[in-house]
Motif scaffolding. Structure first.
Motif, PDB file in Angstrom:
ATOM      1  N   TRP A 143       0.367  -0.814  -0.190  1.00 53.45           N
ATOM      2  CA  TRP A 143      -0.371   0.123   0.447  1.00 53.45           C
ATOM      3  C   TRP A 143       1.112   1.294   0.224  1.00 53.45           C
ATOM      4  CZ3 TRP A 143       0.872  -3.590   3.322  1.00 53.45           C
ATOM      5  CH2 TRP A 143       1.253  -2.670   5.551  1.00 53.45           C
ATOM      6  N   HIS A 187      -1.897  -6.224   1.686  1.00 51.49           N
ATOM      7  CA  HIS A 187      -2.618  -5.580   1.922  1.00 51.49           C
ATOM      8  C   HIS A 187      -4.379  -6.080   1.823  1.00 51.49           C
ATOM      9  CE1 HIS A 187      -4.339  -3.134   5.671  1.00 51.49           C
ATOM     10  NE2 HIS A 187      -3.536  -2.434   5.864  1.00 51.49           N
ATOM     11  N   TRP A 199      -7.613  -4.826  -0.119  1.00 49.15           N
ATOM     12  CA  TRP A 199      -6.402  -3.908  -1.534  1.00 49.15           C
ATOM     13  C   TRP A 199      -6.266  -4.197  -2.111  1.00 49.15           C
ATOM     14  CZ3 TRP A 199      -4.182  -0.322   2.817  1.00 49.15           C
ATOM     15  CH2 TRP A 199      -5.414   0.774   3.584  1.00 49.15           C
ATOM     16  N   PHE A 212     -10.713  -1.714   9.327  1.00 49.77           N
ATOM     17  CA  PHE A 212     -11.133  -0.691   9.870  1.00 49.77           C
ATOM     18  C   PHE A 212     -11.726   0.035   8.698  1.00 49.77           C
ATOM     19  CE2 PHE A 212      -7.018   0.326   6.975  1.00 49.77           C
ATOM     20  CZ  PHE A 212      -6.312  -0.540   7.116  1.00 49.77           C
ATOM     21  N   TRP A 234      -4.278  -5.056  12.626  1.00 49.01           N
ATOM     22  CA  TRP A 234      -4.018  -3.695  13.139  1.00 49.01           C
ATOM     23  C   TRP A 234      -5.914  -3.055  12.878  1.00 49.01           C
ATOM     24  CZ3 TRP A 234      -6.433   1.277  10.727  1.00 49.01           C
ATOM     25  CH2 TRP A 234      -6.523   2.030  11.574  1.00 49.01           C
ATOM     26  N   GLU A 288      -0.474  -5.226  16.261  1.00 47.44           N
ATOM     27  CA  GLU A 288      -0.057  -4.069  16.561  1.00 47.44           C
ATOM     28  C   GLU A 288      -1.032  -3.370  17.233  1.00 47.44           C
ATOM     29  OE1 GLU A 288      -0.245  -2.881  12.096  1.00 47.44           O
ATOM     30  OE2 GLU A 288       0.398  -0.626  12.702  1.00 47.44           O
ATOM     31  N   LYS A 291      -1.766   0.879  18.557  1.00 43.20           N
ATOM     32  CA  LYS A 291      -1.855   2.472  18.190  1.00 43.20           C
ATOM     33  C   LYS A 291      -2.670   3.356  19.073  1.00 43.20           C
ATOM     34  CE  LYS A 291      -2.929   4.935  14.199  1.00 43.20           C
ATOM     35  NZ  LYS A 291      -3.067   5.403  12.799  1.00 43.20           N
ATOM     36  N   ASP A 339       4.961  -0.482  15.221  1.00 40.66           N
ATOM     37  CA  ASP A 339       4.720   0.454  14.391  1.00 40.66           C
ATOM     38  C   ASP A 339       5.085   1.873  15.187  1.00 40.66           C
ATOM     39  OD1 ASP A 339       4.096   2.795  12.720  1.00 40.66           O
ATOM     40  OD2 ASP A 339       3.085   1.041  11.402  1.00 40.66           O
ATOM     41  N   HIS A 358       2.953   5.407  15.891  1.00 37.07           N
ATOM     42  CA  HIS A 358       1.909   4.688  17.164  1.00 37.07           C
ATOM     43  C   HIS A 358       1.989   4.985  18.498  1.00 37.07           C
ATOM     44  CE1 HIS A 358      -0.227   1.260  13.942  1.00 37.07           C
ATOM     45  NE2 HIS A 358      -0.056   3.079  13.099  1.00 37.07           N
ATOM     46  N   HIS A 370       6.349  -1.765  11.921  1.00 36.62           N
ATOM     47  CA  HIS A 370       6.462  -0.668  10.899  1.00 36.62           C
ATOM     48  C   HIS A 370       7.366  -0.166  11.311  1.00 36.62           C
ATOM     49  CE1 HIS A 370       2.138  -2.437   9.607  1.00 36.62           C
ATOM     50  NE2 HIS A 370       3.366  -3.468   8.968  1.00 36.62           N
ATOM     51  N   ASP A 373       0.494   9.582  13.681  1.00 39.69           N
ATOM     52  CA  ASP A 373       0.758   8.084  12.864  1.00 39.69           C
ATOM     53  C   ASP A 373       0.953   9.342  11.104  1.00 39.69           C
ATOM     54  OD1 ASP A 373       1.278   6.124  11.905  1.00 39.69           O
ATOM     55  OD2 ASP A 373      -0.607   5.407  11.776  1.00 39.69           O
ATOM     56  N   ASP A 397       6.040   1.096   6.685  1.00 40.92           N
ATOM     57  CA  ASP A 397       4.585   1.375   6.796  1.00 40.92           C
ATOM     58  C   ASP A 397       4.711   2.596   7.412  1.00 40.92           C
ATOM     59  OD1 ASP A 397       1.894   2.064   6.771  1.00 40.92           O
ATOM     60  OD2 ASP A 397       2.061   0.339   8.937  1.00 40.92           O
ATOM     61  N   LEU A 447      -4.728   3.409   1.329  1.00 40.94           N
ATOM     62  CA  LEU A 447      -5.284   4.591   1.665  1.00 40.94           C
ATOM     63  C   LEU A 447      -5.253   6.072   1.012  1.00 40.94           C
ATOM     64  CD1 LEU A 447      -4.113   4.715   5.982  1.00 40.94           C
ATOM     65  CD2 LEU A 447      -6.418   4.357   4.506  1.00 40.94           C
TER      66      LEU A 447
HETATM   67  C1  RM4 Z   1      -2.389   1.857  10.221  1.00 36.98           C
HETATM   68  C2  RM4 Z   1      -1.452   1.158  10.747  1.00 36.98           C
HETATM   69  C3  RM4 Z   1      -2.047  -0.378  10.144  1.00 36.98           C
HETATM   70  C4  RM4 Z   1      -1.428  -0.027   8.451  1.00 36.98           C
HETATM   71  C5  RM4 Z   1      -2.471   1.160   8.064  1.00 36.98           C
HETATM   72  C6  RM4 Z   1      -2.962   1.548   6.738  1.00 36.98           C
HETATM   73  O1  RM4 Z   1      -2.251   3.049  11.051  1.00 36.98           O
HETATM   74  O2  RM4 Z   1      -0.378   1.726  10.800  1.00 36.98           O
HETATM   75  O3  RM4 Z   1      -0.928  -1.298  10.194  1.00 36.98           O
HETATM   76  O4  RM4 Z   1      -2.456  -0.811   8.131  1.00 36.98           O
HETATM   77  O5  RM4 Z   1      -2.891   2.087   8.898  1.00 36.98           O
END
Ligand code: RM4
Ligand code: MN
Ligand code: MN
Length: 424
Positions: free
Chosen positions: A50, A94, A97, A125, A173, A213, A215, A248, A251, A275, A283, A323, A424
């Motif tokens: 991604w 991912h 995606w 998410f 995550w 993960e 955050k 990460d 995070h 990450h 982030d 990441d 994203l």
């Molecule tokens: C999140 C997290 C995940 C990532 C997504 C896109 O904040 O870092 O690892 O897969 O974003």
């Protein structure tokens, strides 16, 4: 597009004398030179599928030219990165995606590019088109069992894709959390998450891991159900040996001592991997080493020390992955910069005088301990990283080579100026 090796060799040849001069200047002072070069040359960092397109923010997204339009083109882009730095031999997908519709041909294409597949990442998410139930109020922690079941099934499907690609880990995550006090019962949210993860854990093949993960905030702004390493560690401990905590770098709240977290997770055998990215505020997903390279070095210093203490293989014992998201840079250049920054920090950690540091610590010689770390940090190890790349058949200067070979121009010609990659 495939990079012909002779074009890289030619560029290296033009820079050979300058490189040699620099390398010799540094090499004489490094006692464990061959060990450092050998460790650098087997060290690889996975590229996330991604991060090959231009990212955006909620305010907009400004696509760059020649972005990969398919998973195949993303694999080709990682192939370009790997041909130049010889340190990015895997890609992390991912899902949804990037769905590998035909695993056999995707694997063959990856192999052609010298690549394999790193961890697969699930996505609960966002709501997908045709999805029955919404993740608006969370997924694995949801108050409604039916939503949790849907999210569990998605993760099990991601494992199925990963199995076809020979991945060995599922990375989870969750954005699950709450936006306002009172919205959520913390204990039941945690329990629901644990139960859902237990179902996913039960579906893991024997030689797989699940990486949990954490955050602190975003997209939820009051609480996040897996908000910090304590919550992740609690889950991964309750789940069992195949579960570990993924760090990460972005995070953490400002000022968090990430190197200390890493050190303790490693000690407990619970550090899944990384990450990598960098951040100033939250982030931010910025280029690794662009904001706080000293912190990155300190993290690597803990990693090298901790892994050696446990007899772990630096290159393979944990997951190394970037990441990041690039709003204003060419994604390939950004990823090349990130990999270089990681290798530089790793090389600096490898040249720390460990014996002297232990002695200084045992004597409470605070000033000397700092001197020892900063001596390593201030060593210009770039020519060591370049030498390792050269010995592997990569470019002395990967980003310079990328520009001199006009790769983005070729990609734009091939794919068009207005293409948009998934992500994203
Ligand atoms: C999140 C997290 C995940 C990532 C997504 C896109 O904040 O870092 O690892 O897969 O974003
Ligand atoms: Mn991440
Ligand atoms: Mn993130």
């Amino acid at each position: 597009m495939q990079i012909e090796k002779y074009t890289v060799d030619e560029l290296n040849h033009q820079q050979a004398a300058k490189h040699q001069r620099r390398f010799e200047g540094v090499a004489t002072d490094i006692n464990n030179l061959e060990e450092v070069l050998q460790k650098l040359s087997v060290f690889n960092i996975a590229i996330p599928s991604w991060a090959l397109g231009t990212g955006g923010t909620r305010f907009g997204r400004f696509s760059g030219g020649g972005e990969p339009r398919s998973l195949e083109e993303k694999i080709e882009d990682v192939g370009v990165i790997h041909a130049l730095n010889k340190s990015s031999n895997s890609i992390s997908l991912h899902i949804p995606w990037d769905i590998p519709e035909n695993a056999t041909s995707i694997k063959a294409l990856a192999a052609q590019n010298g690549l394999h597949f790193d961890a697969v990442n699930s996505n609960t998410f966002q709501d997908q088109k045709d999805q029955k139930l919404s993740y608006k109020f969370g997924s694995l922690h949801h108050v409604d069992k039916a939503v949790r079941k849907q999210a569990v099934e998605h993760n099990i499907e991601v494992i199925k894709y990963g199995k076809q690609l020979n991945s060995k880990a599922l990375s989870v995550w969750l954005s699950d959390g709450s936006n306002f006090p009172g919205q959520l019962n913390f204990r039941s949210a945690f329990q629901n998450t644990l139960e859902s993860l237990q179902e996913i854990y039960a579906a893991l093949p024997d030689d797989w891991k699940v990486w949990v993960e954490y955050k602190p905030y975003e997209p939820n702004f009051y609480s996040t159900t897996i908000g910090d390493w304590g919550q992740s560690y609690l889950l991964s401990s309750k789940l069992g040996p195949k579960a570990q905590t993924l760090v990460d770098l972005g995070h953490h709240l400002q000022g968090t001592n990430i190197e200390q977290i890493v050190s303790l997770l490693l000690m407990e055998g619970k550090l899944a991997g990384f990450h990598f990215n960098d951040s100033k505020y939250g982030d931010d997903d910025l280029t690794v080493g662009s904001i706080n390279p000293y912190q990155l070095f300190l993290i690597f210093n803990e990693l090298v020390e901790g892994m050696d203490a446990r007899g772990m293989d630096h290159a393979t014992a944990i997951g190394w992955m970037i990441d990041a998201s690039h709003n204003v840079k060419d994604p390939i250049e950004d990823l090349l910069q990130s990999v270089q920054a990681i290798k530089i920090a790793y090389a600096q950690a490898l040249v720390v005088d460990k014996k002297a540091l232990v002695a200084a610590q045992n004597n409470n010689d605070v000033a000397l301990a700092q001197e020892i770390l900063q001596q390593a940090y201030r060593t210009d190890v770039r020519s060591l990283v370049a030498e390792a790349s050269l010995r592997n058949g990569g470019a002395l200067d990967p980003i310079g080579a990328y520009r001199k070979l006009n790769i983005r121009e070729h990609l734009i010609k091939e794919r068009g100026l207005k293409t948009v990659a998934t992500g994203l």
